[in-house]
Design an enzyme around this catalytic site. Structure first.
Site, mmCIF file in Angstrom:
data_model
loop_
_atom_site.group_PDB
_atom_site.id
_atom_site.type_symbol
_atom_site.label_atom_id
_atom_site.label_comp_id
_atom_site.label_asym_id
_atom_site.label_seq_id
_atom_site.Cartn_x
_atom_site.Cartn_y
_atom_site.Cartn_z
ATOM 1 N N ARG A 48 61.192 -31.279 -54.194
ATOM 2 C CA ARG A 48 61.588 -31.838 -52.901
ATOM 3 C C ARG A 48 62.293 -33.170 -53.111
ATOM 4 O O ARG A 48 63.241 -33.511 -52.397
ATOM 5 C CB ARG A 48 60.363 -32.016 -51.993
ATOM 6 C CG ARG A 48 60.705 -32.756 -50.700
ATOM 7 C CD ARG A 48 59.594 -32.703 -49.657
ATOM 8 N NE ARG A 48 58.274 -32.934 -50.188
ATOM 9 C CZ ARG A 48 57.765 -34.144 -50.483
ATOM 10 N NH1 ARG A 48 58.498 -35.236 -50.331
ATOM 11 N NH2 ARG A 48 56.532 -34.244 -50.942
ATOM 12 N N TYR A 101 81.272 -30.804 -31.802
ATOM 13 C CA TYR A 101 80.587 -29.557 -32.150
ATOM 14 C C TYR A 101 79.331 -29.414 -31.302
ATOM 15 O O TYR A 101 78.575 -30.367 -31.101
ATOM 16 C CB TYR A 101 80.250 -29.559 -33.645
ATOM 17 C CG TYR A 101 79.288 -28.480 -34.060
ATOM 18 C CD1 TYR A 101 79.539 -27.139 -33.775
ATOM 19 C CD2 TYR A 101 78.115 -28.793 -34.727
ATOM 20 C CE1 TYR A 101 78.653 -26.141 -34.147
ATOM 21 C CE2 TYR A 101 77.223 -27.807 -35.115
ATOM 22 C CZ TYR A 101 77.497 -26.479 -34.811
ATOM 23 O OH TYR A 101 76.609 -25.500 -35.176
ATOM 24 N N ASP A 173 82.785 -36.343 -39.562
ATOM 25 C CA ASP A 173 82.460 -34.957 -39.895
ATOM 26 C C ASP A 173 83.745 -34.324 -40.421
ATOM 27 O O ASP A 173 84.680 -34.058 -39.658
ATOM 28 C CB ASP A 173 81.950 -34.231 -38.646
ATOM 29 C CG ASP A 173 81.521 -32.797 -38.933
ATOM 30 O OD1 ASP A 173 81.994 -32.225 -39.934
ATOM 31 O OD2 ASP A 173 80.739 -32.237 -38.142
ATOM 32 N N LYS A 198 80.537 -24.052 -44.675
ATOM 33 C CA LYS A 198 81.885 -23.664 -44.285
ATOM 34 C C LYS A 198 82.824 -23.646 -45.496
ATOM 35 O O LYS A 198 82.626 -22.858 -46.414
ATOM 36 C CB LYS A 198 82.366 -24.591 -43.167
ATOM 37 C CG LYS A 198 81.351 -24.823 -42.044
ATOM 38 C CD LYS A 198 80.827 -23.551 -41.399
ATOM 39 C CE LYS A 198 80.101 -23.783 -40.083
ATOM 40 N NZ LYS A 198 78.844 -24.528 -40.162
#
Length: 381
Positions: A48, A101, A173, A198
């Site tokens: 982690r 978005y 972004d 993406k």
């Protein structure tokens, strides 16, 4: 390593020192043996906190964006949430795009406002409007360029100057552009965000996110918070994303080639009332995009039918294509079509960010352009 593709293939990816493996291994482990209490090997103690496969991806992403500190996340929204937790406090104000978005809007509007955060949507392509929206407690300007799904373009350097004057951070972004087409840190941004699901991953087979920054203090906060809340990708997800990044440059060139031809084919079609693509000379952000982007990207949106409030024709077109798959997401090698109002941006319904009902969004893939154009024109007719 100055060339983009050289960095994509080699940054953070030296051959494995033990075996000589050219490709970074998938370190499928949750924990690491220590040589005595606190005697970690290479700083790894628990996955982690850190994992070598994830480290390779983070270093590669930082190199592609030209930043010093990179972080790989389980998703783009995990990256968004972590950044907002670290950079903002209750009572702070941020600006978001007026066509942000839907997932970003939902997080800010439905979750973080309950935490005492306030926000205003504004057309960030209009620097005067952005300047007028700044308040004394504005601590962040959250920018998308190009925006999702209206393909708006914001002047990153201009917003960076505005943010500095206001004592705020500028976050960009960069998902739609990818680091191949645009590097916001070089234009003055403080942080770059990606949904690596993406274009970076590029094959529609993995979900992930990323943050890159040069801000040392912010980087320390991001590392602490990411470890604390556990918003990390698994090693196989990191490996898949890293594999995708290697071919980002060649894929983006083909995405751009195809998108330019698709946009040109849509312009003037009797059923298409508007084509949104920064590569078109008539696009209001064309000159800014040409200045700050290498090319104009693989995303194209368009409006069909006689009314922006009537989704009948848009829904029909979305259901009529054969090569363009009806699906959410974007940036993969295959072409996708979607109806933002009913799909990716349904959360903005009834808000100032609601998208036109007759809007169709395309993620133009890397198939043969002639086949894609034939498919779209058949669906329109």
């Amino acid at each position: 390593m100055n060339g983009f593709s050289t960095r994509a293939i080699h940054a953070g990816q030296d051959p494995d020192p033990t075996t000589g493996s050219v490709i970074p291994p998938i370190y499928a482990t949750s924990t690491y043996a220590q040589d005595g209490v606190g005697g970690t090997r290479g700083g790894y103690e628990y996955s982690r906190t850190a994992n070598p496969t994830r480290t390779a991806l983070a270093e590669c992403l930082a190199a592609l964006e030209g930043g010093r500190h990179g972080f790989a996340f389980a998703s783009g929204m995990a990256a968004t949430d972590t950044l907002l937790r670290v950079a903002l406090r209750p009572g702070d104000h941020l600006l978001i795009p007026h066509d942000a978005y839907g997932g970003t809007f939902r997080l800010v509007d439905k979750v973080l406002t309950r935490w005492g955060l306030s926000y205003d949507p504004v057309d960030l392509a209009d620097l005067d409007a952005a300047r007028a929206a700044v308040r004394p407690n504005t601590r962040m300007i959250w920018c998308e360029t190009p925006t999702n799904p209206l393909l708006g373009i914001a002047d990153v350097a201009g917003l960076a100057d505005l943010a500095r004057t206001a004592g705020a951070r500028l976050v960009v972004d960069n998902t739609f552009a990818s680091p191949y087409l645009q590097t916001p840190l070089a234009l003055g941004a403080d942080v770059v965000l990606h949904s690596t699901t993406k274009y970076v991953g590029g094959h529609s087979d993995v979900v992930g996110g990323a943050l890159v920054t040069d801000d040392e203090e912010l980087a320390q906060g991001l590392a602490f918070t990411q470890n604390t809340v556990g918003s990390v990708p698994g090693p196989f997800d990191a490996w898949l994303t890293l594999r995708g990044a290697k071919t980002l440059a060649v894929r983006m060139e083909r995405h751009c080639d195809n998108a330019e031809r698709v946009a040109a084919a849509l312009v003037g079609h009797r059923k298409v009332t508007r084509v949104l693509y920064p590569g078109l000379a008539e696009h209001p952000g064309h000159e800014v995009a040409a200045k700050q982007m290498r090319r104009f990207g693989g995303m194209v949106s368009f409006q069909v039918g006689t009314s922006a409030d009537d989704d009948t024709e848009a829904l029909r077109v979305c259901g009529a294509t054969r090569l363009f798959t009806l699906a959410e997401s974007l940036g993969g090698v295959e072409s996708l079509i979607e109806h933002p109002g009913r799909m990716t941006h349904a959360s903005t319904a009834g808000s100032p960010l609601q998208v036109p009902a007759n809007l169709v969004r395309l993620s133009v893939g890397i198939e043969d352009a002639e086949d894609l154009i034939e498919d779209l024109l058949a669906a329109l007719d």
